[in-house]
Design an enzyme around this catalytic site. Structure first.
Site, mmCIF file in Angstrom:
data_model
loop_
_atom_site.group_PDB
_atom_site.id
_atom_site.type_symbol
_atom_site.label_atom_id
_atom_site.label_comp_id
_atom_site.label_asym_id
_atom_site.label_seq_id
_atom_site.Cartn_x
_atom_site.Cartn_y
_atom_site.Cartn_z
ATOM 1 N N HIS A 130 0.800 -1.287 -0.092
ATOM 2 C CA HIS A 130 -0.155 -0.077 -0.074
ATOM 3 C C HIS A 130 0.979 1.242 0.110
ATOM 4 C CE1 HIS A 130 -3.421 2.752 1.331
ATOM 5 N NE2 HIS A 130 -2.543 3.233 1.900
ATOM 6 N N GLU A 131 1.910 1.176 0.922
ATOM 7 C CA GLU A 131 2.662 2.446 0.728
ATOM 8 C C GLU A 131 3.653 2.535 -0.445
ATOM 9 O OE1 GLU A 131 2.162 4.447 3.031
ATOM 10 O OE2 GLU A 131 1.073 2.932 4.227
ATOM 11 N N GLU A 198 -6.716 7.024 -1.330
ATOM 12 C CA GLU A 198 -6.468 5.819 -0.282
ATOM 13 C C GLU A 198 -6.903 4.559 -0.923
ATOM 14 O OE1 GLU A 198 -4.714 5.390 2.293
ATOM 15 O OE2 GLU A 198 -4.172 7.478 2.096
#
Length: 299
Positions: A130-131, A198
């Site tokens: 995700h990062e 996100e």
């Protein structure tokens, strides 16, 4: 497109900075604020990532670390087609993580010790992926610049309210404006990292790690733990909250309209739907116990 958004955000922050300067010192104050903002924009672009890492006392993870964190980040970076970012560890009980850096060539990923203690290897892979998605999308440039710039605006607003300008010129309206500017700066930070960004990082992160369920399970675990464990460094630096994969704040909670993150249950639902639509299956590994549940990374 990431650089255009960053430039627009810098312009908005500069306008706020000049507004505070005007209330402090009229036209001269605005001019001084403009010069200061120019220097701050340059400094933020080149150094904001280092500042954020220092705020949370993040320490570099040495190559060949026993936890294998560098190896995992290198593997996932290869899948994402990204340069390998620097890896940092934060000594904090709350499981959480964030990415920072002005571009993929100068990026870093930081995780808390609580993350490694509470999540399985698969779940940690989902979080790291995700990062990396944020890095790939150039979100980190906006994240790091807004975190430091909004903090500076808030400090200037407080300085103006308590120490600056003559009461005759600023008056009650000016004082009220100073009181509003600090939370307004925080709102701008929250708005800068949109909820759709996100969701996009979740989607791309699931593709990078290879299984949406890994990230879905990680988010559920992070949400439970973050709600029960305080993160004092984040509470002292609330302008950085939007950078984390899960909102690290307790005392700074706001109405959902101004939330820094989408609702975790919605993110998890989207990932589970993605898993169904792509036909991916939960992968087995020796990190799973006899009950089928993942054991924490170090166990």
């Amino acid at each position: 497109m990431g650089y255009v958004k960053t430039a627009m955000l810098m312009a908005a922050m500069t306008a706020l900075f000049m507004g505070v300067g005007y209330l402090l010192g009229g036209g001269s104050g605005a001019a001084i604020a403009l010069i200061a903002a120019g220097g701050m924009n340059a400094f933020s672009w080149w150094n904001s990532d280092k500042m954020v890492l220092r705020m949370h006392n993040a320490q570099p993870v040495a190559p060949g670390d026993r936890a294998g964190l560098n190896v995992l980040v290198k593997e996932l970076s290869g899948r994402a087609g990204l340069p390998v970012p620097k890896v940092y560890l934060i000594d904090a009980a709350q499981p959480n993580a964030f990415a920072t850096g002005r571009n993929p060539e100068n990026a870093a990923v930081a995780v808390t010790s609580g993350l490694l203690q509470r999540l399985s290897r698969e779940e940690v892979a989902g979080v790291i992926a995700h990062e990396l998605a944020h890095i790939q999308n150039h979100d980190t440039a906006i994240m790091t610049v807004t975190a430091t710039f909004a903090g500076a605006i808030s400090m200037l607003a407080n300085f103006a309210m308590f120490f600056g300008g003559s009461r005759e010129r600023i008056g009650v309206a000016g004082t009220l404006a100073m009181m509003i500017l600090a939370p307004l700066a925080a709102m701008l930070v929250q708005m800068a990292i949109s909820r759709s960004r996100e969701y996009e990082a979740d989607r791309i992160g699931a593709e990078i790690c290879g299984d949406p369920i890994w990230l879905a399970d990680a988010l559920e675990g992070l949400e439970r733990s973050a709600a029960a464990i305080d993160y004092m460094s984040a509470e002292r630096n609330p302008a950085t909250a939007h950078m984390f994969i899960i909102n690290p704040l307790h005392g700074q909670r706001m109405d959902n309209l101004f939330a820094t993150h989408p609702a975790t249950e919605n993110r998890v639902a989207a990932l589970r739907q993605m898993s169904k639509s792509t036909g991916s299956k939960r992968r087995k590994s020796d990190a799973r116990s006899e009950t089928g549940k993942s054991r924490p990374w170090g166990k």
